[in-house]
Structure formats: structure tokens, C-alpha cells
Design an enzyme around this catalytic site. Structure first.
Site, PDB file in Angstrom:
ATOM      1  N   GLU A 111      -5.076  -8.521  -0.489  1.00 21.20           N
ATOM      2  CA  GLU A 111      -5.834  -8.359   0.755  1.00 21.20           C
ATOM      3  C   GLU A 111      -7.275  -8.039   0.368  1.00 21.20           C
ATOM      4  OE1 GLU A 111      -4.462  -5.451   3.548  1.00 21.20           O
ATOM      5  OE2 GLU A 111      -2.349  -6.031   3.318  1.00 21.20           O
ATOM      6  N   GLU A 153       0.802  -1.215   0.000  1.00 17.94           N
ATOM      7  CA  GLU A 153       0.000   0.000   0.000  1.00 17.94           C
ATOM      8  C   GLU A 153       0.849   1.285   0.000  1.00 17.94           C
ATOM      9  OE1 GLU A 153      -2.995  -0.340   3.061  1.00 17.94           O
ATOM     10  OE2 GLU A 153      -4.037  -1.936   1.974  1.00 17.94           O
TER      11      GLU A 153
END
Length: 502
Positions: A275, A158
Site C-alpha cells: 500500500e 498492518e
């Protein structure tokens, strides 16, 4: 009544069990974690596992020292070997995430999580490349090239968020990715490397990542991103609550990479959702509920049409992003240290593991598959209201005409809902004890087992009429197996108490 086709409409993808998430990977040094993972592997059969912190200080890989007036670096893989050995002994392979930055190599002191993963770029990119090269070379030497080629290598986590990459500096991430990807390919051209592992809401990063990769001729073997449907955190002591968008929003997010990358050099590459969940927060109790299983069921049923894998975040309640867990129920599939008490979402995955390879039908509330031996499985779920404005319907009726062989079928039904297969409800009924005693843990373990029932149905003209009434937030798996009745001709249930035959 819904008439299920007799012929498959195609194969049913098992992208849902390609990978599962875990907290920082050094948790795999714990015996109780390994026991929980063994249960997960047995019941569900995940093939890969992905977690943070492979290169963080807790794993002790990057070990600089001074000798003869110069700075040198020793690379130590003791913990890495122990973690990966544990994974492989259980039959699950790593999905490697390269991060976070070792503190002695970091350009700053910004960290994330209770265990302080450093999220700053390397102060020396050559030393970072040496770390990546040493790590991959060691893994190839220890586990073999053919094996390590099956382990995807994801660059960072991220980077579009300042919490995970200092200032969310896109140019700095591209530089890190370029150096890392070339280094991975220098070790072996057959190793898989990809990214950018972005969080929801940053899809424009995909566009620029594709432009960067083409302009700089950077290796990219797969594209990765994350998907969540939760809103801002509403904090309470030791936890949060969040609004949820409809689960269809997860499927929309799954579809985004291929839609945005059409016409680019990255079009057609494997897409991994490394995820996904309703909430990214481990301390959101929604993960513990029957609602959560029913909410995710349509995602598991259809997600494989859109991506090559989608990884549930995370499998274990031993999950320390927000600190050492303070609640008995916390963020994952089950209670790691409390006799393997499992949650409804765990059972949803275990039900999925019993579906067949051929897809017969799929709807808003059901999935029908067939096994090679003729068994037919029906996964059904009750609709949910993600707004929380209503509890959802008390009852949900589903009537199917199922194609199946034989004059009769044996019907096995497994169910979880608000009361059945739901340790969280039992825990609430017993007063939410903070540290359940042995007897209470036995009750919770018992309560976490799905309800099971069995009966038989007649087959007429190659079909069985299956009528299902689902309770609120129920997920149920029905397995229909053609049976050959071997009851002897003299058997008479009416004579069990010694009465004469009628």
C-alpha cells in the site's frame, strides 16, 4: 537546456504497475466495479490487485456447523471463485492477503471498518491452518499450480496497529505467520508467502521479523510494508484533511526494508510496498486534485529503483472503509458508478503506461524514456509545495535537448493540471452537486479528459529542442515520433480558398 543522453542509462522499471490496491475484494462482485477495473487494465495494465477481506464473513468461506454432536467446518468458495474469475478474465492476477478473521473462528469481537473485519487472533490455530490449507488447495485445483504460484500470499494487514491486530501483539502475529507460512508451503513449496505488511513508523518490526524467521526457520519469500506521508486526520463532516510530508518521504520509506535487513536471512528478498499513497484516508479530497498527480509523479518515476512493487491504495472510489461513500469524489482513481470519470492521478498512471522500456534521463521534474521503435517520451511535472503554505509556482519551465531520429518529429502532448483533465475542478465550478444529473455527468466526463495538442519539431544533428512551460501542478506527457513527410508536392495550404499559388 538539459542535454538528454543518446544512450540509455539502463532499463526503466515498471514496478509501479506490478500491483494496485482495492477495497474489500467482495466489491468485485459488482458489475460497475468490474467495468471500472476493465478500464484500468486497458489504460494502465496493472498485473496484480490486492484488497482486504478474503477470509472475512462477507466472503462466506468459513462455515462451521454442528452434525452428529460435533463441530465441523465447511469451506465455501462461491464468492472467492466469482471474484477471482472476474480478475483473471480481465487479465489481472490477485495478490492474496490472508485476512481478516472469520467471526466463528475469532478469539474476540474487535473489528475494523464499516464492514466489520475481525482483527483478533484465531481461537483455534489448527482450525485457522485448515482454513488456509483448504483455501490454497482449492485455488490450486481450480486455477492450476503454475498460475497460483504467481500469486503472492501476504499474511495479514498492518499487525503493528491495534486497529488491525488486537493489541498490536507482535508475538501473536509471529505465531500466526509461522503457522500460516508452513501451511502455505505444505500445499506447495513453490507458493510465495511473506509479510509482515506493517504500516509506516514501525520499521523495528522488520528487525524482529527477520530475527524470528531465522530463529524459527520460518518460510519468507518476500517482505512487505506500507508507505504514507500524511499526518493526523483533521476531521470535517464526512471527510478529513491532513498535512503532508514531501513526496521524497515515500521513497525513503520504500528504501527502509533493504537498508534494515542487510546482513539478515531476509536480505535480497523481493520487497513489495503493498500500500502507498499520500493519505491512507479515502475521505481526504487531496486524492481528487491535480496537486496529487504532480506530488506522486517523482515517486512513480523513481520508486522502482528501490522496491519490486509499490501498490497505489486504491484504484476505485468504491471504497467503504469509512462507510458508504458520501461524496462524489472519494479516495480512488475515479468515479466507479459515474461513467468512468477519471482523476489526475489516474492520468498520471496512464501517462506512465506510455513510457518506454529504456531510461535515458531522470530529474527532479522529468523522466525521459525511449521505445524500441525509436519514439521518445518525456514525462514532466511542475513542483508542488506539500506544506500548503503556497500554491506552488504559476509556471514551470523545462528545456530539453532530446536525441531522436529523422529530419523532423511528430509531437503529441497530453496534459492534466488545475483546469485541464480535472473533473474535480469542473464539479466545484458547477456548485459541487451531490447527485449530478445526466447532463452534468456528461460535463464531468468531458472535463476528465486530458488536454491534447500536436505539432512538429525539426531535428538538427540528431536532436530536437523541446521547450515546455507547465502550469501550476501540471503533469504532461510528450511523445516524440520520427516522421516521414508524405505530403504530395502539389499540396499548398495557401490555395485552400482557391487563390493562385504565390
Amino acid at each position: 537546456m538539459i542535454r538528454v543522453p543518446a544512450e540509455p542509462v539502463g532499463p526503466f522499471s515498471d514496478a509501479w504497475r506490478t500491483c494496485v490496491g482495492t477495497g474489500r475484494i467482495e466489491l468485485a462482485l459488482r458489475r460497475d466495479y468490474q467495468d471500472s477495473l476493465a478500464l484500468l487494465r486497458r489504460d494502465i495494465g496493472f498485473r496484480h490487485i490486492r484488497g482486504h477481506g478474503l477470509l472475512s464473513d462477507g466472503m462466506g468461506v468459513h462455515r462451521p456447523y454442528d452434525h452428529e454432536g460435533g463441530r465441523r467446518v465447511h469451506h465455501c468458495f462461491t464468492y472467492v471463485d466469482q471474484v477471482l474469475d472476474a480478475y483473471l478474465e480481465l487479465g489481472i492476477r490477485p495478490f492474496l492477503e490472508l485476512g481478516f478473521m472469520p467471526s466463528e473462528l475469532a478469539s474476540g469481537d474487535r473489528t475494523v471498518f464499516w464492514w466489520r473485519g475481525n482483527v483478533t487472533p484465531p481461537r483455534d490455530h489448527r482450525e485457522w491452518a485448515a482454513l488456509v490449507r483448504a483455501t490454497l488447495t482449492h485455488l490450486v485445483d481450480r486455477y492450476g499450480l503454475d498460475e497460483v504460484r504467481t500469486w503472492p500470499v501476504e499474511v495479514w494487514n498492518e499487525p503493528n496497529l491495534p486497529d488491525f491486530w488486537e493489541h498490536a501483539d507482535e508475538r501473536a502475529y509471529h505465531r500466526l505467520y509461522e503457522i500460516t507460512a508452513h501451511t502455505v508451503k505444505d500445499v506447495d513449496a513453490g507458493l510465495q508467502v511473506g509479510g509482515p505488511a506493517i504500516s509506516p513508523g514501525a520499521d523495528d518490526w522488520l528487525d524482529r521479523f527477520a530475527e524470528f524467521a531465522e530463529h524459527r526457520d520460518v518460510p519468507v519469500d518476500f517482505v512487505s510494508k506500507h508507505a504514507y506521508t500524511s499526518g493526523p486526520a483533521q476531521h470535517v463532516p464526512f471527510g478529513v484533511h491532513q498535512t503532508l510530508a514531501p513526496a521524497a518521504g515515500l521513497l525513503d520509506q520504500f528504501a527502509t526494508p533493504r537498508e534494515r535487513l542487510k546482513g539478515t536471512r531476509l536480505a535480497g528478498l523481493p520487497v513489495h510496498i503493498t500500500e502507498f499513497n499520500s493519505s491512507y484516508r479515502p475521505d481526504n479530497p487531496v486524492h481528487d486534485t491535480a496537486f496529487h498527480a504532480a506530488y506522486l509523479a517523482p515517486v512513480l518515476a523513481s520508486g522502482g529503483d528501490l522496491v519490486d512493487s509499490f501498490s497505489y491504495w486504491t484504484f476505485s472510489d468504491m471504497f467503504e472503509e469509512a462507510g458508504v461513500p458520501t461524496a462524489l469524489f472519494h479516495g480512488g482513481f475515479g468515479l466507479l458508478t459515474h461513467r468512468q470519470v477519471r482523476k489526475p492521478a489516474y492520468h498520471l498512471y496512464a501517462f506512465m503506461a506510455r513510457t518506454g522500456p529504456d531510461l535515458l534521463a531522470r530529474g527532479d521534474d522529468h523522466l525521459v524514456t525511449r521505445h524500441l521503435d525509436g519514439r521518445v517520451t518525456v514525462l514532466a511535472w511542475a513542483p508542488v509545495d506539500p506544506t500548503g503554505e503556497t500554491p506552488g509556482p504559476d509556471r514551470h519551465v523545462l528545456r530539453l535537448s532530446v536525441p531522436v531520429g529523422g529530419p523532423e518529429v511528430f509531437v503529441r502532448r497530453s496534459t492534466v493540471d488545475e483546469e485541464r483533465g480535472n473533473a474535480y475542478t469542473a464539479w466545484r465550478h458547477m456548485g459541487s452537486p451531490r447527485s449530478p444529473k445526466a447532463g452534468q455527468l456528461d460535463v464531468l466526463h468531458e472535463a476528465s479528459e486530458p488536454a491534447r495538442s500536436h505539432h512538429r519539431l525539426p531535428v538538427r544533428e540528431g536532436r530536437a529542442a523541446l521547450d515546455l512551460t507547465l502550469a501550476r501542478h501540471e503533469v504532461t506527457l510528450v511523445e516524440l515520433t520520427p516522421l516521414a513527410d508524405e505530403t504530395p508536392p502539389w499540396w499548398d495550404e495557401g490555395r485552400l480558398l482557391g487563390r493562385e499559388p504565390s
